[in-house]
Design a protein around this motif. Structure first.
Motif, short mmCIF file in Angstrom:
data_model
loop_
_atom_site.label_atom_id
_atom_site.label_comp_id
_atom_site.label_asym_id
_atom_site.label_seq_id
_atom_site.Cartn_x
_atom_site.Cartn_y
_atom_site.Cartn_z
N ALA A 1 23.93 2.36 29.03
CA ALA A 1 22.51 2.15 28.71
C ALA A 1 21.71 2.40 29.99
O ALA A 1 20.92 1.57 30.42
N CYS A 2 21.92 3.58 30.54
CA CYS A 2 21.40 3.91 31.89
C CYS A 2 19.90 4.15 31.92
O CYS A 2 19.30 4.18 32.99
N GLY A 3 19.28 4.35 30.73
CA GLY A 3 17.85 4.63 30.69
C GLY A 3 17.54 5.92 31.45
O GLY A 3 18.21 6.94 31.28
N ARG B 1 17.62 5.10 36.96
CA ARG B 1 17.10 4.58 38.24
C ARG B 1 18.20 4.06 39.15
O ARG B 1 17.96 3.84 40.33
N HIS B 2 19.42 3.88 38.64
CA HIS B 2 20.50 3.37 39.49
C HIS B 2 21.47 4.44 39.97
O HIS B 2 22.37 4.15 40.76
N ASP C 1 23.28 6.88 27.45
CA ASP C 1 22.15 6.21 26.80
C ASP C 1 21.96 6.82 25.42
O ASP C 1 22.36 7.95 25.16
N ILE C 2 21.31 6.05 24.57
CA ILE C 2 21.07 6.53 23.20
C ILE C 2 19.85 7.44 23.13
O ILE C 2 19.74 8.27 22.25
N LYS D 1 14.95 9.78 27.62
CA LYS D 1 15.27 9.12 28.89
C LYS D 1 16.29 9.95 29.66
O LYS D 1 16.22 10.09 30.89
N CYS E 1 24.73 8.84 23.62
CA CYS E 1 25.74 8.16 22.80
C CYS E 1 25.18 6.80 22.37
O CYS E 1 24.53 6.12 23.16
N ASP E 2 25.40 6.45 21.14
CA ASP E 2 25.07 5.12 20.65
C ASP E 2 26.27 4.22 20.97
O ASP E 2 27.31 4.32 20.32
N LEU E 3 26.10 3.39 21.98
CA LEU E 3 27.23 2.59 22.46
C LEU E 3 27.76 1.62 21.41
O LEU E 3 28.89 1.17 21.48
N VAL F 1 22.80 -2.87 33.18
CA VAL F 1 21.62 -3.62 33.64
C VAL F 1 20.57 -3.65 32.53
O VAL F 1 20.23 -2.61 31.96
N ASP F 2 20.08 -4.85 32.26
CA ASP F 2 19.01 -5.05 31.26
C ASP F 2 19.41 -4.59 29.87
O ASP F 2 18.60 -4.02 29.11
N TYR F 3 20.64 -4.77 29.54
CA TYR F 3 21.12 -4.48 28.20
C TYR F 3 22.26 -5.46 27.93
O TYR F 3 23.07 -5.72 28.82
C1 LIG Z 1 15.78 -2.06 29.20
S1 LIG Z 1 16.49 -0.45 29.24
C2 LIG Z 1 17.52 -0.55 30.70
C3 LIG Z 1 17.80 0.83 31.24
C4 LIG Z 1 18.58 0.84 32.56
N1 LIG Z 1 19.86 0.15 32.47
C5 LIG Z 1 17.76 0.25 33.68
O1 LIG Z 1 18.08 -0.85 34.17
O2 LIG Z 1 16.77 0.90 34.05
C6 LIG Z 1 17.69 -0.53 27.93
C7 LIG Z 1 18.31 0.82 27.63
O3 LIG Z 1 19.30 0.65 26.62
C8 LIG Z 1 19.30 1.84 25.83
N2 LIG Z 1 19.98 1.52 24.58
C9 LIG Z 1 19.57 0.67 23.60
N3 LIG Z 1 20.45 0.66 22.59
C10 LIG Z 1 21.46 1.51 22.93
C11 LIG Z 1 22.66 1.91 22.31
N4 LIG Z 1 23.01 1.43 21.11
N5 LIG Z 1 23.45 2.79 22.93
C12 LIG Z 1 23.10 3.28 24.15
N6 LIG Z 1 21.98 2.93 24.80
C13 LIG Z 1 21.15 2.05 24.20
C14 LIG Z 1 17.83 2.18 25.69
O4 LIG Z 1 17.62 3.52 25.32
C15 LIG Z 1 17.32 1.86 27.10
O5 LIG Z 1 17.36 3.00 27.92
#
Ligand SMILES: C[S@@+](CC[C@H](N)C(=O)[O-])C[C@H]1O[C@@H](n2cnc3c(N)ncnc32)[C@H](O)[C@@H]1O
Length: 199
Positions: free
Chosen positions: A35-37, A40-41, A56-57, A61, A87-89, A107-109
């Motif tokens: 869920a790298c968005g 930024r890391h 990331d999904i 992004k 990928c949908d994790l 991070v943040d997921y």
């Molecule tokens: C709050 S953001 C955090 C992004 C990154 N980790 C950061 O710290 O900047 C959450 C991320 O989770 C991704 N996400 C949400 N559901 C997901 C899924 N089922 N599979 C993969 N990524 C997903 C979103 O697209 C989003 O980029």
């Protein structure tokens, strides 16, 4: 890290930045940012010469991340390589095999299912880093109950560098935010599954 380019990305999490070197220590495979968005890391690890897989999904992004990476790679001398995968994790097959990664970063997921699968990805000597979001608003509903993440990691063969939980949400609901760094010191044959009161 190349400063001007990192500033084109949002700032990395200061907590992750503090321990990035420890995560990058494993000599095993890539660092997998789940869920790298917008990535930024990535620079935290690429600047240490480590390869990164960002998953990331959201296509948009990942496109942004790719643009930033192209600039970053031009500006850096010997960066690691980055591979981005949509990928949908929660539902798709993951593009990384079990037991091979140098580290996993989330991070943040948070999702229990994703944490359970993610814990199987690092090699022995690999790292697992989780920094969930806090419990603001209704977020606490998606967070684990106390001790769940600790149990998942222990059963997958981790020892903790640190493990911190903070109670969030209404009193009595047993939801916690989690911040942990753990090292995988053994790979059990069959990690077991767990039961949770609420997710
Ligand atoms: C709050 S953001 C955090 C992004 C990154 N980790 C950061 O710290 O900047 C959450 C991320 O989770 C991704 N996400 C949400 N559901 C997901 C899924 N089922 N599979 C993969 N990524 C997903 C979103 O697209 C989003 O980029």
């Amino acid at each position: 890290m190349a400063k001007p380019l990192q500033s084109a990305w949002s700032d990395p999490s200061p907590k992750l930045a503090k321990v990035a070197r420890q995560i990058a220590q494993s000599r095993s495979g890539p660092i997998v940012d789940l869920a790298c968005g917008e990535g930024r890391h990535f620079a935290l690890f690429l600047s240490l010469g480590r390869n990164v897989i960002g998953i990331d999904i959201e296509k948009s992004k990942l496109h942004f991340a790719r643009r930033m990476l192209d600039l970053y790679v031009v500006a850096c001398r010997n960066p690691g390589r980055a591979h981005l995968v949509q990928c949908d994790l929660e539902n798709d097959e993951w593009p990384v095999r079990k037991g091979v990664a140098g580290g996993v970063v989330i991070v943040d997921y948070y999702s229990r299912r994703v944490v359970e699968r993610a814990a199987t990805i690092p090699a022995q000597d690999g790292a697992f880093y989780l920094q969930t979001f806090g419990g603001q608003g209704g977020n606490w509903v998606s967070l684990p109950h106390a001790g769940l993440v600790r149990t998942i990691l222990e059963e997958c063969g981790y020892e903790f560098v640190f493990y911190r939980e903070r109670a969030v949400g209404p009193v009595g609901r047993d939801a916690v935010s989690v911040h942990t760094l753990a090292k995988r010191t053994r790979i059990p044959r069959e990690p077991s599954t767990h039961t949770e009161k609420s997710e």
